[in-house]
Design a protein around this motif. Sequence first.
Motif, PDB file in Angstrom:
ATOM      1  N   ILE A  67       4.227   5.720   6.776  1.00 26.35           N
ATOM      2  CA  ILE A  67       5.568   5.712   6.183  1.00 26.35           C
ATOM      3  C   ILE A  67       6.581   5.144   7.174  1.00 26.35           C
ATOM      4  O   ILE A  67       7.476   4.371   6.799  1.00 26.35           O
ATOM      5  CB  ILE A  67       5.963   7.142   5.745  1.00 26.35           C
ATOM      6  N   TRP A  68       6.439   5.499   8.440  1.00 24.25           N
ATOM      7  CA  TRP A  68       7.325   4.953   9.476  1.00 24.25           C
ATOM      8  C   TRP A  68       7.160   3.438   9.576  1.00 24.25           C
ATOM      9  O   TRP A  68       8.147   2.701   9.684  1.00 24.25           O
ATOM     10  CB  TRP A  68       6.997   5.615  10.814  1.00 24.25           C
ATOM     11  N   LEU A  69       5.903   2.983   9.538  1.00 24.66           N
ATOM     12  CA  LEU A  69       5.641   1.542   9.595  1.00 24.66           C
ATOM     13  C   LEU A  69       6.208   0.843   8.367  1.00 24.66           C
ATOM     14  O   LEU A  69       6.764  -0.263   8.477  1.00 24.66           O
ATOM     15  CB  LEU A  69       4.135   1.288   9.699  1.00 24.66           C
ATOM     16  N   LYS A  70       6.075   1.448   7.210  1.00 24.16           N
ATOM     17  CA  LYS A  70       6.562   0.856   5.965  1.00 24.16           C
ATOM     18  C   LYS A  70       8.075   0.645   6.002  1.00 24.16           C
ATOM     19  O   LYS A  70       8.595  -0.348   5.494  1.00 24.16           O
ATOM     20  CB  LYS A  70       6.188   1.767   4.792  1.00 24.16           C
ATOM     21  N   LYS A 111      11.926  -5.277   9.984  1.00 29.43           N
ATOM     22  CA  LYS A 111      12.645  -5.481  11.230  1.00 29.43           C
ATOM     23  C   LYS A 111      11.709  -5.774  12.399  1.00 29.43           C
ATOM     24  O   LYS A 111      12.143  -6.304  13.432  1.00 29.43           O
ATOM     25  CB  LYS A 111      13.489  -4.247  11.559  1.00 29.43           C
ATOM     26  N   SER A 112      10.434  -5.434  12.229  1.00 30.18           N
ATOM     27  CA  SER A 112       9.471  -5.625  13.321  1.00 30.18           C
ATOM     28  C   SER A 112       8.840  -7.008  13.340  1.00 30.18           C
ATOM     29  O   SER A 112       8.143  -7.338  14.304  1.00 30.18           O
ATOM     30  CB  SER A 112       8.354  -4.570  13.211  1.00 30.18           C
ATOM     31  N   VAL A 113       9.054  -7.817  12.276  1.00 31.54           N
ATOM     32  CA  VAL A 113       8.407  -9.129  12.194  1.00 31.54           C
ATOM     33  C   VAL A 113       8.752 -10.015  13.395  1.00 31.54           C
ATOM     34  O   VAL A 113       7.853 -10.611  14.007  1.00 31.54           O
ATOM     35  CB  VAL A 113       8.758  -9.822  10.864  1.00 31.54           C
ATOM     36  N   PRO A 114      10.053 -10.164  13.783  1.00 32.20           N
ATOM     37  CA  PRO A 114      10.340 -10.991  14.973  1.00 32.20           C
ATOM     38  C   PRO A 114       9.645 -10.486  16.233  1.00 32.20           C
ATOM     39  O   PRO A 114       9.187 -11.294  17.059  1.00 32.20           O
ATOM     40  CB  PRO A 114      11.868 -10.906  15.105  1.00 32.20           C
ATOM     41  N   TRP A 115       9.530  -9.158  16.372  1.00 32.08           N
ATOM     42  CA  TRP A 115       8.855  -8.599  17.543  1.00 32.08           C
ATOM     43  C   TRP A 115       7.351  -8.837  17.472  1.00 32.08           C
ATOM     44  O   TRP A 115       6.693  -8.999  18.513  1.00 32.08           O
ATOM     45  CB  TRP A 115       9.157  -7.106  17.657  1.00 32.08           C
ATOM     46  N   ALA A 152       0.827  -1.207   0.000  1.00 34.02           N
ATOM     47  CA  ALA A 152       0.000   0.000   0.000  1.00 34.02           C
ATOM     48  C   ALA A 152       0.862   1.257   0.000  1.00 34.02           C
ATOM     49  O   ALA A 152       2.022   1.248   0.436  1.00 34.02           O
ATOM     50  CB  ALA A 152      -0.927   0.002   1.209  1.00 34.02           C
ATOM     51  N   SER A 153       0.277   2.328  -0.486  1.00 34.35           N
ATOM     52  CA  SER A 153       0.940   3.629  -0.517  1.00 34.35           C
ATOM     53  C   SER A 153      -0.002   4.665   0.083  1.00 34.35           C
ATOM     54  O   SER A 153      -0.945   5.125  -0.575  1.00 34.35           O
ATOM     55  CB  SER A 153       1.313   4.005  -1.958  1.00 34.35           C
ATOM     56  N   VAL A 154       0.240   4.999   1.347  1.00 37.80           N
ATOM     57  CA  VAL A 154      -0.603   5.948   2.063  1.00 37.80           C
ATOM     58  C   VAL A 154       0.264   7.111   2.537  1.00 37.80           C
ATOM     59  O   VAL A 154       1.227   6.902   3.282  1.00 37.80           O
ATOM     60  CB  VAL A 154      -1.287   5.278   3.276  1.00 37.80           C
ATOM     61  N   PRO A 155      -0.019   8.349   2.099  1.00 35.89           N
ATOM     62  CA  PRO A 155       0.818   9.506   2.458  1.00 35.89           C
ATOM     63  C   PRO A 155       0.560   9.995   3.884  1.00 35.89           C
ATOM     64  O   PRO A 155       0.038  11.100   4.099  1.00 35.89           O
ATOM     65  CB  PRO A 155       0.408  10.554   1.419  1.00 35.89           C
ATOM     66  N   HIS A 156       0.924   9.165   4.854  1.00 39.58           N
ATOM     67  CA  HIS A 156       0.766   9.550   6.252  1.00 39.58           C
ATOM     68  C   HIS A 156       2.067   9.210   6.986  1.00 39.58           C
ATOM     69  O   HIS A 156       2.636   8.134   6.769  1.00 39.58           O
ATOM     70  CB  HIS A 156      -0.408   8.801   6.887  1.00 39.58           C
ATOM     71  N   PRO A 157       2.567  10.121   7.847  1.00 42.37           N
ATOM     72  CA  PRO A 157       3.867   9.870   8.522  1.00 42.37           C
ATOM     73  C   PRO A 157       3.906   8.560   9.292  1.00 42.37           C
ATOM     74  O   PRO A 157       4.924   7.857   9.268  1.00 42.37           O
ATOM     75  CB  PRO A 157       3.999  11.075   9.467  1.00 42.37           C
TER      76      PRO A 157
END
Length: 299
Positions: free
Chosen positions: A116-119, A124-128, A108-113
Amino acid sequence: MLESHLIIYFLLAVIQFLLGTFTNGIIVVVNGIDLIKHRKMAPLDLLLSCLAVSRIFLQLFIFYINVVVIFLIEFITCSASCAFLVFVNELELWLATWLGVFYCAKVASVPHPLFIWLKMRISKSVPWMILGSLLYVSMICIFHIKYTGFMVPYFLRNLFFQNATIQTEVKQAIQIFSFVAELLVPLLIFLVAVLLLIFSLGRHTRQMRNTVAGSRVPGRGAHISALLSILSFLILYISHYLIKTFLSSLKFHVKRFVFLFCILVIGTYPSGHSLILILGNPKLKQNTKKFLCHSKCCQ
């Protein structure tokens, strides 16, 4: 002597079990071979492997319930087996939810900060995510163990214990809270992720159509394929929740058509979604074809 419709149902249950075990086993084997070869595993492969393992155990338990229903075997309701059911079922739902979030963040492409941070950090967040799911599900199991009267999941108690004593209002409230905590939270997260992905894919397709008016849109087929895959996943996911909610609110005779149909639909979700994942993943699809071709050659 089994009735004809029970024989047909049992054959469907066996096919469903074999299909689910095969599809999820393919995912585990392919990603396991890659791990041995490259000494590392991609975040998506790690998430898919954990999801596939949890679904194999879930398929085993669903098949066990089918055997109990068809052959009227005594249902074992010890705390350990019921705790294992709660753990596997909830873990599978959370991993499927995080898979939807992963696809949403990557595609997805959503112009929200915040998005974008999550993208940027999703890989790297998958193991967590997996560790957090394990901790959350463990807390749910501890809750069930603490309130030993609720150790048998609500829908199983409704189905196999028709003469159970009526609970007090406090116990019913605790049971409803537990049901909502186990099912509603991952469902809401998944719906948000899928709706964002569908909105983004639809907007991207419209932009490409306006840019290249009157000609064949580059990559349109891939986007439509991804959209159809997500929609089919959404249908399976929601039907899984609706059937579980339906079973939890009513009592059935275990051999009636409605109950048998509900159990069959519940088993369709972990096997059907894994099949969709294989068809939508080039590496898994290619290795599945190689495995089938090798099996035919051996025969």
